[in-house]
Design an enzyme around this catalytic site. Structure first.
Site, PDB file in Angstrom:
ATOM      1  N   CYS A   1      -3.901   8.308  -7.653  1.00 26.91           N
ATOM      2  CA  CYS A   1      -4.993   8.229  -6.683  1.00 26.91           C
ATOM      3  C   CYS A   1      -5.997   9.343  -6.996  1.00 26.91           C
ATOM      4  O   CYS A   1      -5.626  10.521  -7.010  1.00 26.91           O
ATOM      5  CB  CYS A   1      -4.461   8.381  -5.266  1.00 26.91           C
ATOM      6  SG  CYS A   1      -5.737   8.202  -3.994  1.00 26.91           S
TER       7      CYS A   1
ATOM      8  N   LYS B   1       2.435   4.776 -11.998  1.00 27.92           N
ATOM      9  CA  LYS B   1       1.042   4.311 -12.039  1.00 27.92           C
ATOM     10  C   LYS B   1       0.152   5.423 -12.571  1.00 27.92           C
ATOM     11  O   LYS B   1       0.059   6.503 -11.989  1.00 27.92           O
ATOM     12  CB  LYS B   1       0.578   3.868 -10.648  1.00 27.92           C
ATOM     13  CG  LYS B   1      -0.770   3.141 -10.663  1.00 27.92           C
ATOM     14  CD  LYS B   1      -1.045   2.528  -9.302  1.00 27.92           C
ATOM     15  CE  LYS B   1      -2.334   1.730  -9.306  1.00 27.92           C
ATOM     16  NZ  LYS B   1      -2.593   1.096  -8.000  1.00 27.92           N
TER      17      LYS B   1
ATOM     18  N   LYS C   1       0.841  -1.187   0.000  1.00 27.48           N
ATOM     19  CA  LYS C   1       0.000   0.000   0.000  1.00 27.48           C
ATOM     20  C   LYS C   1       0.882   1.245   0.000  1.00 27.48           C
ATOM     21  O   LYS C   1       1.962   1.267   0.604  1.00 27.48           O
ATOM     22  CB  LYS C   1      -0.921   0.005   1.220  1.00 27.48           C
ATOM     23  CG  LYS C   1      -2.024   1.046   1.147  1.00 27.48           C
ATOM     24  CD  LYS C   1      -3.026   0.901   2.288  1.00 27.48           C
ATOM     25  CE  LYS C   1      -4.168   1.904   2.109  1.00 27.48           C
ATOM     26  NZ  LYS C   1      -5.153   1.819   3.213  1.00 27.48           N
TER      27      LYS C   1
END
Length: 424
Positions: free
Chosen positions: A188, A226, A90
């Site tokens: 995110c 990402k 995480k």
């Protein structure tokens, strides 16, 4: 049994071994020494799922995606024990005290009328932030995992504010644990955009280029960026990340969403003290969108970066081996699973491996590389589709049925000649 020969492939400026002897990174020039397996003779009975990506050898392409399934030592150890190819922890940052989660923070979409409680889960929304555990504890657990599983791949996911020194400190501390690679969370969709974190960077190519420059000047292990799907053309930031020194990209992170409104209370879900906020959408419902985004990145990579050893890690709604095969057919080296683990448990990796092997057996594939990227060639533009169909129709019309004129009738073949000119 096939006869196997090992061929060493060297690209770029640094070399790596077959396994975990990962080299020190050279900025802006990703490379590795890998091994390709060439089969000859009769086919092996069992397909080989192992992959080597940026010098990192994995027993299979299935990777725990960053999120709750990689939130602490206990669950990451479970993932390794169950047989996952790699684990991405995480996301961590320097100051976990700034990370404050709420509960409930998940909402689910079910198939069936009005999201019936009995329907199958097809969508999942979260408003969860990055790790709220102190960095020191997470780093200690990374180190412990690498000591206990030295031959397994542990990837740290990191995210920081728009601060060069902070990024450099975080990278240095993470690398000291022995982590094999770093995935940068530029994606995110919720939480802390005011601090220029997550998608706030991934959606701004100029900012992304600058931050990637800081990161890749410091990092000595492979770096994956990402990507956020919450952007018109995902290939643009992916291009920037690779051009700025990242060895690979991961895609996609969750899609910005509002799961729904409770028609009894009139409040949005998930509901926290009567209120909510948009969150990230995942699970099976996003799979077609993820395929489209991954295809876009893969085509760009093949066109512009095909001669170098960059990698692509695909994410989005993977619950079966067939889902994974689709991503690999588009060019993915690895396939990440996060929500699928939350729904089905860590043991789902065994099912994924079996189903992927079954797919490979049906098509006589012996390795992942045998079919990686095979389907990418079948994507084109709408204009080209129109031209292809026109040509196909022209060719079909050119094949004339029956007789051209009355003079061609014969007495012996009269019945067959009549049938040849019947439309159906």
């Amino acid at each position: 049994m096939a006869n196997l020969r090992m061929t060493q492939i060297r690209t770029g400026n640094y070399a790596s071994g077959f396994g975990l002897n990962c080299p020190r990174k050279v900025h802006a020039c990703p490379s590795r020494v890998g091994f390709k397996v060439f089969a000859s003779g009769t086919q092996v009975s069992e397909p080989d799922l192992s992959v080597t990506v940026n010098g990192l050898h994995m027993p299979n392409p299935f990777v725990i995606g960053s999120g709750p399934p990689g939130t602490n030592y206990t669950v990451m150890k479970r993932a390794f024990d169950e047989g996952w190819g790699a684990v991405i922890a995480k996301t961590v940052s320097l100051d976990a005290a700034k990370v404050i989660n709420v509960t409930p923070r998940y909402a689910r979409l079910r198939a069936g009328a009005n999201g019936s409680a009995k329907g199958e889960i097809i969508g999942w929304e979260n408003i969860e932030l990055i790790s709220d555990r102190p960095l020191e504890i997470m780093l200690k657990e990374f180190k412990q995992l690498k000591e206990e599983y030295p031959d397994r791949i542990l990837i740290a996911s990191i995210m920081e504010e728009y601060n060069k020194a902070a990024w450099e400190e975080l990278i240095d501390r993470v690398e000291q644990t022995g982590a094999d690679a770093i995935e940068i969370n530029f994606s995110c969709p919720h939480g802390m955009p005011e601090r220029k974190m997550g998608a706030a960077v991934g959606q701004d190519c100029a900012l992304l280029e600058e931050v990637c420059g800081w990161i890749n000047a410091k990092a000595t292990v492979p770096v994956w960026a990402k990507m956020t799907p919450n952007i018109t053309d995902i290939s643009q930031p992916a291009r920037v990340a690779l051009s700025s020194g990242c060895e690979g990209v991961s895609a996609i992170n969750t899609i910005m969403s509002v799961m729904g409104i409770n028609l009894s209370t009139l409040r949005p879900e998930p509901c926290v003290e009567g209120y909510s906020t948009p969150g990230g959408y995942s699970a099976r419902a996003v799979h077609p969108i993820a395929l489209g985004k991954v295809m876009s990145i893969a085509k760009m990579m093949k066109s512009e970066f095909d001669s170098l050893d960059y990698s692509l890690s695909a994410i989005g709604g993977v619950e079966t081996g067939g889902d994974a095969a689709e991503f690999i057919l588009l060019g993915a080296n690895t396939v990440q699973v996060c929500t699928g683990v939350m729904m089905h448990g860590y043991g789902v990796v065994k099912k994924l491996c079996l189903e992927l092997k079954d797919f490979m057996k049906r098509h006589n594939f012996t390795t992942i590389e045998d079919f990686r990227g095979v389907s990418l060639q079948y994507f084109t533009t709408h204009t080209d589709l129109v031209q292809r169909q026109k040509e196909a129709i022209r060719q079909r019309k050119a094949i004339k049925k029956g007789l051209n004129s009355d003079k061609d009738w014969t007495g012996d073949g009269f019945v067959k000649e009549s049938e040849s000119m019947v439309s159906n």
